[in-house]
Design a protein around this motif. Sequence first.
Motif, PDB file in Angstrom:
ATOM      1  N   VAL A   7       0.860  -1.175   0.000  1.00 52.43           N
ATOM      2  CA  VAL A   7       0.000   0.000   0.000  1.00 52.43           C
ATOM      3  C   VAL A   7       0.898   1.226   0.000  1.00 52.43           C
ATOM      4  N   VAL A   8       0.646   2.146  -0.942  1.00 59.57           N
ATOM      5  CA  VAL A   8       1.406   3.398  -1.028  1.00 59.57           C
ATOM      6  C   VAL A   8       0.414   4.519  -0.736  1.00 59.57           C
ATOM      7  N   GLU A   9       0.460   5.019   0.485  1.00 60.87           N
ATOM      8  CA  GLU A   9      -0.542   5.997   0.938  1.00 60.87           C
ATOM      9  C   GLU A   9       0.045   6.846   2.058  1.00 60.87           C
ATOM     10  N   ASP A  10      -0.056   8.174   1.932  1.00 61.85           N
ATOM     11  CA  ASP A  10       0.485   9.061   2.953  1.00 61.85           C
ATOM     12  C   ASP A  10      -0.556   9.526   3.969  1.00 61.85           C
ATOM     13  N   ILE A  14      -6.384   6.589   5.926  1.00 67.00           N
ATOM     14  CA  ILE A  14      -6.636   5.677   4.806  1.00 67.00           C
ATOM     15  C   ILE A  14      -5.690   4.485   4.874  1.00 67.00           C
ATOM     16  N   ALA A  15      -4.420   4.743   5.171  1.00 65.53           N
ATOM     17  CA  ALA A  15      -3.441   3.654   5.291  1.00 65.53           C
ATOM     18  C   ALA A  15      -3.861   2.659   6.375  1.00 65.53           C
ATOM     19  N   ALA A  16      -4.353   3.174   7.504  1.00 62.40           N
ATOM     20  CA  ALA A  16      -4.788   2.293   8.599  1.00 62.40           C
ATOM     21  C   ALA A  16      -6.002   1.460   8.176  1.00 62.40           C
ATOM     22  N   ALA A  32       4.004   1.950   2.422  1.00 71.01           N
ATOM     23  CA  ALA A  32       4.988   2.995   2.117  1.00 71.01           C
ATOM     24  C   ALA A  32       4.275   4.331   2.172  1.00 71.01           C
ATOM     25  N   ARG A  33       4.910   5.323   2.760  1.00 64.25           N
ATOM     26  CA  ARG A  33       4.311   6.658   2.887  1.00 64.25           C
ATOM     27  C   ARG A  33       4.726   7.604   1.762  1.00 64.25           C
ATOM     28  N   LEU A  49       0.031  -7.460  -5.404  1.00 62.17           N
ATOM     29  CA  LEU A  49      -0.811  -6.285  -5.619  1.00 62.17           C
ATOM     30  C   LEU A  49      -0.170  -5.058  -5.012  1.00 62.17           C
ATOM     31  N   VAL A  50      -0.267  -3.938  -5.739  1.00 62.57           N
ATOM     32  CA  VAL A  50       0.122  -2.630  -5.223  1.00 62.57           C
ATOM     33  C   VAL A  50      -1.127  -1.757  -5.271  1.00 62.57           C
TER      34      VAL A  50
END
Length: 123
Positions: A7-10, A14-16, A32-33, A49-50
């Motif tokens: 997961v690429v999310e800052d 949403i990341a949680a 990854a942030r 998956l990304v």
Amino acid sequence: MGNRILVVEDDERIAASLTRFFRDRGDTLDVARETEEAEALLCNAPYALVVADLRLSGAGSTRGDVVACAKQTFASTRVILLGDNVAEDERADRRRAADAFLDKPVSFSALEALVDFFFRRAA
């Protein structure tokens, strides 16, 4: 053991949410942030998956393209881009690089259907 997901999310919230979603499914997850962190992770292990925030994906740019990096590292990696308020023509352009696009806020039922579809096809 489930699939390996990046997961690429800052956005922490949403990341949680995505972390809970994929861990509840039994998947192995890295988060990854930022783009550089995502690319470093992609160099170290294949991902099934990304899931990347469109702003952080770098799709179509000349540097920091997480989508291209994922596909070059492991060709069968599926990529889902997440975004909000993205013009339709930009979505069409991004779809050329990614396997799917979902609007934010993310519908977890739509995400689950898409992920299940990708992983059934890969089996």
